[in-house]
Design a protein around this motif. Structure first.
Motif, PDB file in Angstrom:
ATOM      1  N   LEU A   1       0.826  -1.205   0.000  1.00 14.92           N
ATOM      2  CA  LEU A   1       0.000   0.000   0.000  1.00 14.92           C
ATOM      3  C   LEU A   1       0.864   1.261   0.000  1.00 14.92           C
ATOM      4  O   LEU A   1       1.928   1.294   0.619  1.00 14.92           O
ATOM      5  CB  LEU A   1      -0.889   0.020   1.246  1.00 14.92           C
TER       6      LEU A   1
ATOM      7  N   LEU B   1      -6.978   4.255   4.942  1.00 11.53           N
ATOM      8  CA  LEU B   1      -7.599   3.046   5.473  1.00 11.53           C
ATOM      9  C   LEU B   1      -7.645   3.076   6.992  1.00 11.53           C
ATOM     10  O   LEU B   1      -8.656   2.729   7.603  1.00 11.53           O
ATOM     11  CB  LEU B   1      -6.875   1.793   4.983  1.00 11.53           C
TER      12      LEU B   1
ATOM     13  N   GLU C   1      -0.394   7.071   1.381  1.00 10.26           N
ATOM     14  CA  GLU C   1      -1.737   7.668   1.367  1.00 10.26           C
ATOM     15  C   GLU C   1      -2.799   6.619   1.663  1.00 10.26           C
ATOM     16  O   GLU C   1      -3.725   6.856   2.448  1.00 10.26           O
ATOM     17  CB  GLU C   1      -2.019   8.325  -0.001  1.00 10.26           C
ATOM     18  N   ALA C   2      -2.665   5.441   1.046  1.00 13.37           N
ATOM     19  CA  ALA C   2      -3.647   4.371   1.264  1.00 13.37           C
ATOM     20  C   ALA C   2      -3.623   3.905   2.711  1.00 13.37           C
ATOM     21  O   ALA C   2      -4.677   3.681   3.313  1.00 13.37           O
ATOM     22  CB  ALA C   2      -3.372   3.201   0.317  1.00 13.37           C
TER      23      ALA C   2
END
Length: 91
Positions: free
Chosen positions: A28, A36, A31-32
């Protein structure tokens, strides 16, 4: 919209962390990981979000600026500690 009650999202974050510890690879993006984590766990202090992003100090603020420019997150003062800032997801 992501179903934040679905445990597979947490498993994905955990898998990303294990993969990095074992192989120094990330599944990931920073940012992800931040998005999340915010979606699953709610607001974070900036220093906690920096740990989740797993970037340098300078790198985290670039991540934060991209997320803010995209209208995905905002910063607010912590009600208990006015020196601290909390990162929240914009819905």
């Amino acid at each position: 919209m992501i179903d934040t009650g679905d445990p597979r999202w947490r498993e994905l974050i955990d898998f990303d962390a294990r993969l990095f510890r074992k192989k120094q690879l990330r599944l990931l993006t920073p940012e992800a990981r931040v998005l999340l984590r915010l979606m699953i766990g709610g607001p974070l202090r900036v220093n906690e979000a920096m740990e989740v992003a797993a970037t340098s100090y300078k790198g985290f603020y670039a991540v934060l600026e991209r997320l803010k420019r995209a209208g995905l997150v905002s910063l607010t003062k912590d009600e208990k500690d006015h020196r601290a800032r909390n990162l929240t997801i914009e819905r």
